[in-house]
Each structure stands twice: as structure tokens, then as C-alpha cells.
Write a protein that holds these residues in place. Structure first.
Motif, mmCIF file in Angstrom:
data_model
loop_
_atom_site.group_PDB
_atom_site.id
_atom_site.type_symbol
_atom_site.label_atom_id
_atom_site.label_comp_id
_atom_site.label_asym_id
_atom_site.label_seq_id
_atom_site.Cartn_x
_atom_site.Cartn_y
_atom_site.Cartn_z
ATOM 1 N N THR A 119 0.820 -1.219 0.000
ATOM 2 C CA THR A 119 0.000 0.000 0.000
ATOM 3 C C THR A 119 0.853 1.268 0.000
ATOM 4 O OG1 THR A 119 -0.228 -0.449 2.357
ATOM 5 C CG2 THR A 119 -2.166 -0.813 1.000
ATOM 6 N N SER A 120 2.142 1.112 0.292
ATOM 7 C CA SER A 120 3.023 2.284 0.262
ATOM 8 C C SER A 120 3.469 2.634 -1.161
ATOM 9 C CB SER A 120 4.258 2.011 1.135
ATOM 10 O OG SER A 120 4.835 0.782 0.762
ATOM 11 N N THR A 121 3.196 1.737 -2.105
ATOM 12 C CA THR A 121 3.578 2.023 -3.498
ATOM 13 C C THR A 121 2.421 2.724 -4.205
ATOM 14 O OG1 THR A 121 4.772 -0.067 -3.472
ATOM 15 C CG2 THR A 121 4.497 0.970 -5.609
ATOM 16 N N SER A 122 2.674 3.945 -4.644
ATOM 17 C CA SER A 122 1.618 4.656 -5.368
ATOM 18 C C SER A 122 1.573 4.143 -6.809
ATOM 19 C CB SER A 122 1.893 6.160 -5.376
ATOM 20 O OG SER A 122 3.048 6.420 -6.152
ATOM 21 N N GLU A 123 0.447 4.400 -7.445
ATOM 22 C CA GLU A 123 0.323 3.982 -8.840
ATOM 23 C C GLU A 123 1.407 4.631 -9.713
ATOM 24 O OE1 GLU A 123 -3.580 2.882 -10.576
ATOM 25 O OE2 GLU A 123 -3.330 4.836 -11.511
ATOM 26 N N GLU A 124 1.673 5.901 -9.385
ATOM 27 C CA GLU A 124 2.680 6.647 -10.165
ATOM 28 C C GLU A 124 4.057 5.987 -10.059
ATOM 29 O OE1 GLU A 124 3.261 10.531 -8.630
ATOM 30 O OE2 GLU A 124 4.297 11.253 -10.441
ATOM 31 N N ARG A 125 4.454 5.642 -8.840
ATOM 32 C CA ARG A 125 5.756 4.987 -8.647
ATOM 33 C C ARG A 125 5.789 3.609 -9.282
ATOM 34 N NH1 ARG A 125 9.539 6.748 -4.505
ATOM 35 N NH2 ARG A 125 8.777 8.745 -3.781
ATOM 36 N N ILE A 136 -3.267 0.185 -10.232
ATOM 37 C CA ILE A 136 -3.007 -0.594 -9.015
ATOM 38 C C ILE A 136 -4.068 -1.685 -8.869
ATOM 39 C CG2 ILE A 136 -3.226 -0.493 -6.492
ATOM 40 C CD1 ILE A 136 -0.646 0.653 -6.883
#
Ligand code: C5P
Length: 232
Positions: A119-125, A136
Motif C-alpha cells: 500500500t506504500s507504493t503509489s500507482e505513479e511509482r 493498481i
């Protein structure tokens, strides 16, 4: 399939952990032990907590070549935990190796679940750094399908993803959901949150609750409120 409240024991060492557990007297709890505590205290902390009669979700999120994951799971299988996990990004082959390592003849295997996308990974990253050009949601669903195909028992996901995961992978596919807050709580660093009541309505099997219990003025009361709202 049991429903349960799992307390995330995000403590730095044994002393802090047992100070916390002592508050609960004789209650049997389901506790999540993560990397911080496991790496500081080693496997002995698992044995000691088990000796007190608690259930354990060992959250080490294994992710390596299949052979290494199989051997690592074989070592972990001797700890007799109740639940553990791997990263589904490690491939279906790796997840199957995890099951092989964890399975002991004539013994019930611990529940094995997969982490989909942190959940710490954003779609952008995810798109810019991991070069995964999908949403995601697509990735979480695909990874959940892979976990199911590999023979795992379920996934860690947001409570908001439970219904879609169950639709895709079946009602019996276990969903373990962090991101739980009582209404009045601070969000902390969690973004997509729900209350224990809402998680129950959404059909989550287990909720993982850390700070709303561990940092509460009265952790036992906070835990009991979670149980009341989620299970009873
Ligand atoms: O304190 P809090 O309730 O936010 O703790 C949630 C626990 O669940 C933490 O141990 C955190 O590492 C874990 N977790 C999470 N989100 C994920 C996977 C695990 O918050 N996607």
C-alpha cells in the motif's frame, strides 16, 4: 474459516512486546510479528510467544528465487506459526516453492498468504519505477489470481478490495486487511482506511490492527472493541 482480529506487534524488542502482552493476562491473542521484532530477537521470540498460547502471523514477506524461498519456508515451518506470507511479485513458481517448503507430512500447513502490491507504493511509482503500466487495482487483482493459482490460501489487501478479490478468487479465499482505524483515530500514514465494523460488512476474514490498539490508552479495551465490532 475463522474470523479474527490480529494485533500487529510492531515493537522494537522483546521487552516492549512482553510489557504489552502482559496487559492481556490470560487472553489468547492472534499476533503479527514482523521484520523489526523478528530481526532484532530472532526465532526465539516466536517460540516464547507461542509458549504463552498465542497464535502467530509471521509477516516476513519472503521474495527470492524459488529454491531459496522453499528452503527458508522449510526453516520457518519448524516454528509452527499459524500464518505467514510471501510476495506474489516473486512469481507463481516462487509461491509454489513456498508452499512446498512450508508443508510438513501429516501436519496442517500454516495459512500462506500473498502480499500483492504494497500500500506504500503509489500507482505513479509503480508505473514509473517498476515499469508496470497498469492500474493498481488491475495489479492487485492479477496478483491475487496468481496466488490462488499457486495454491495459496489468500492475500493481504485493503478492506476496500475484499469484495473484488472474493469475486475473482472465491468466497473461501482469505483476505487479511490492514488499514483499520476507529472513526475517531488519526490516520497516521495509512491512506485507505476503514473501521472494524466496515471491514466486517465488506467481508474481510481477518483485520490487522496495530497502533489503534498498541498506542491506545487502554489497549485491552481497544482490542475488545475491535473484536466486538468485527466479530460479535
Ligand atoms: O498501526 P497500523 O494499524 O497502521 O499497522 C498496520 C500493520 O499492517 C503494520 O504492521 C503494517 O506494516 C502492516 N501492513 C500494512 N499495509 C500493508 C501490509 C501490511 O499496513 N499493505
Amino acid at each position: 474459516m475463522g474470523k479474527g482480529v490480529i494485533i500487529a506487534c510492531d515493537f522494537k524488542d522483546k521487552e516492549e512486546t512482553f510489557n504489552f502482552l502482559d496487559k492481556f493476562r490470560n487472553q489468547q491473542l492472534f499476533l503479527k510479528i514482523g521484520m523489526e521484532l523478528f530481526y532484532s530477537e530472532g526465532p526465539e521470540i516466536v517460540r516464547e510467544i507461542k509458549k504463552r498460547g498465542h497464535k502467530i502471523f509471521l509477516d516476513l514477506k519472503l521474495h527470492d528465487i524459488p529454491n531459496t524461498v522453499e528452503k527458508a519456508m522449510k526453516s520457518l515451518s519448524n516454528l509452527n506459526v499459524d500464518m505467514t506470507n510471501v510476495h506474489s511479485a516473486g512469481t507463481i513458481e516462487m509461491m509454489k516453492a513456498g508452499i512446498r517448503g512450508l508443508t510438513k507430512e501429516n501436519e496442517e500447513r500454516p495459512i500462506l498468504i500473498a502480499v500483492t502490491q504494497l500500500t506504500s507504493t503509489s500507482e505513479e511509482r509503480m508505473q514509473n519505477e517498476l515499469l508496470i503500466e497498469r492500474s493498481i487495482e488491475d495489479v492487485v487483482m492479477k496478483y491475487a489470481e496468481h496466488a490462488k493459482e499457486a495454491g495459496l490460501d489468500g492475500v493481504v489487501c485493503s478492506p476496500l478490495e475484499v469484495q473484488a478479490v472474493k469475486k475473482k478468487c472465491g468466497e473461501n479465499f482469505i483476505t487479511v486487511t490492514p488499514g483499520i482505524r476507529f472513526k475517531e483515530d488519526d490516520k497516521g500514514d495509512q491512506v485507505r482506511i476503514t473501521t472494524p465494523k466496515k471491514a466486517k460488512e465488506l467481508g474481510a476474514d481477518y483485520i490487522v490492527v496495530g497502533r489503534p490498539i498498541t498506542k491506545a490508552e487502554n489497549p485491552v479495551e481497544a482490542y475488545e472493541k475491535c473484536v466486538e465490532d468485527f466479530i460479535e
